[in-house]
Design an enzyme around this catalytic site. Sequence first.
Site, PDB file in Angstrom:
ATOM      1  N   ASP A 195      -4.069  23.785  -2.168  1.00  7.96           N
ATOM      2  CA  ASP A 195      -2.778  24.069  -2.805  1.00  7.96           C
ATOM      3  C   ASP A 195      -1.643  23.208  -2.244  1.00  7.96           C
ATOM      4  O   ASP A 195      -0.545  23.717  -1.951  1.00  7.96           O
ATOM      5  CB  ASP A 195      -2.382  25.554  -2.617  1.00  7.96           C
ATOM      6  CG  ASP A 195      -3.536  26.510  -2.819  1.00  7.96           C
ATOM      7  OD1 ASP A 195      -4.399  26.226  -3.667  1.00  7.96           O
ATOM      8  OD2 ASP A 195      -3.574  27.548  -2.120  1.00  7.96           O
ATOM      9  N   GLU A 212      -3.156  29.740 -12.919  1.00  3.95           N
ATOM     10  CA  GLU A 212      -2.306  29.866 -11.718  1.00  3.95           C
ATOM     11  C   GLU A 212      -1.737  28.493 -11.369  1.00  3.95           C
ATOM     12  O   GLU A 212      -1.919  27.520 -12.113  1.00  3.95           O
ATOM     13  CB  GLU A 212      -3.136  30.405 -10.550  1.00  3.95           C
ATOM     14  CG  GLU A 212      -4.318  29.497 -10.205  1.00  3.95           C
ATOM     15  CD  GLU A 212      -5.362  30.153  -9.324  1.00  3.95           C
ATOM     16  OE1 GLU A 212      -5.312  31.374  -9.109  1.00  3.95           O
ATOM     17  OE2 GLU A 212      -6.260  29.421  -8.851  1.00  3.95           O
TER      18      GLU A 212
HETATM   19  O1  FUB Z   1      -5.586  29.124  -1.834  1.00  5.30           O
HETATM   20  C1  FUB Z   1      -5.425  30.419  -2.330  1.00  5.30           C
HETATM   21  C2  FUB Z   1      -5.385  30.461  -3.811  1.00  5.30           C
HETATM   22  O2  FUB Z   1      -6.396  29.641  -4.341  1.00  5.30           O
HETATM   23  C3  FUB Z   1      -4.144  29.931  -4.439  1.00  5.30           C
HETATM   24  O3  FUB Z   1      -3.059  30.767  -4.405  1.00  5.30           O
HETATM   25  C4  FUB Z   1      -4.648  29.691  -5.794  1.00  5.30           C
HETATM   26  O4  FUB Z   1      -3.800  28.942  -6.594  1.00  5.30           O
HETATM   27  C5  FUB Z   1      -5.944  29.014  -5.508  1.00  5.30           C
HETATM   28  O5  FUB Z   1      -5.783  27.648  -5.280  1.00  5.30           O
END
Ligand code: FUB
Length: 321
Positions: free
Chosen positions: A32, A202
Site C-alpha cells: 500500500d 479499495e
Molecule cells: O495492507 C492491508 C490492506 O491490504 C489494505 O488496507 C488494503 O488496501 C490491501 O492492500
Amino acid sequence: MLSCTYCLTYAQSNGDVKEKSGNPLFEGWYADPEGAVFGDEYWIYPTYSADFDEQTYMDAFSSSDLVHWTKHPRVLSNENVSWVKRALWAPAVIQANGKYYFFFGANDIKNNEQEGGIGVAIADNPAGPFKDALGKPLIGEIVNGAQPIDQFVFRDDDGQYYMYYGGWGHCNMVKLASDLLSLVPFDDGTLYKEVTPENYVEGPFMLKRNGKYYFMWSEGGWGGPDYCVAYAISDSPFGPFKREGKILQQDPSIATGAGHHSVIKGSGKDEWYIIYHRRPLDETAANSRVTCIDRLYFDEDGFIKPVKMTFEGVEPSPLKK
Ligand code: FUB
C-alpha cells in the site's frame, strides 16, 4: 542511506554506467505504498505487510533521486496512538499548515461497536515521530457500507481538501476542515458522499492533470494474484467516475497481485511514476508484498497507458537541480 543492494547498474551504449532503482525498491514486505514529494525529497510510506496483530508500526523511506532510499524506522507506532491495537494500514501523508499529517487505518473494524477506523497523527517533519492528533479516530464508523480504511487525501487547486476512503467495495468522499482534523458538510448538508465506481474494492487515489480528475482504485482480492488497479476520468472531484479500464495487473513474467498504488510526479515535465505493491512469482502468502516503482504514461488523448511492470525500476530523477 541503504546500500545499493536494491539498485541496478547498467551500461549505456556509450559505455557510461548508470544506475536504476531496481524493483523492489527496498528490502522487506511492504504494501500500500503512498508516495509523496516534500521539497527536494521523495518519500514512501507503506504498510508493514505482516500478520494483523504485528502491524503496530510503520516505517518510511526517503530518496533524493528515486534510486537510493533511506529507511526511517517506526515513524508511526501505537506508542503514540493509544487506540491503535493492530492492522495499521495504508498511510496517506500530506504537508499542510507548516506540519505533516499522517492519516492511517487501524484495527480492521467489522462493526460500529469496535474501536478503530481512520486516524490522523501530526509531526513537524516527514520522518516523524507522528503523534495522535485527536485521541480517537477521525472516522470510526461504517458509513454506506465502506469499511473505514485506505484513505487518500487530495488537495484541489482551490485549496479544499477531500478525503476518499473505503474498503469492502464501497468508496466515500468527505470534505476536510482546513486544519485537517474534522469533517465539514458538503453544500447539501451531508458529511459523506458515496462515489463508488464499477468494480471498486479499495485503495482509492486521486490525481489532477490538465484540469481532469483521474480517480484510481484497486480491484480483486489483495491476498490473491488478480489484484489490480483501474481508473476513471472526471471533470469534477465528486465524479461521476466512469471506469475506463485497468492500468496495472499481474504479469506472469514479473509478479502477481499488483495493486494498491499511488502516483507521484518526477522532476521532468509530465513525468509520472506509479508506486505500488506486488507479489514475487515464487510467493503465495497474502502478506508477501513488496514495494515497486515504474513509469506511468498518458497518451495524447489523456488516457493512462497500461503500466509495464519491470525488475529494473526507474532511472534517477533528482529533484534538486
Ligand atoms: O495492507 C492491508 C490492506 O491490504 C489494505 O488496507 C488494503 O488496501 C490491501 O492492500
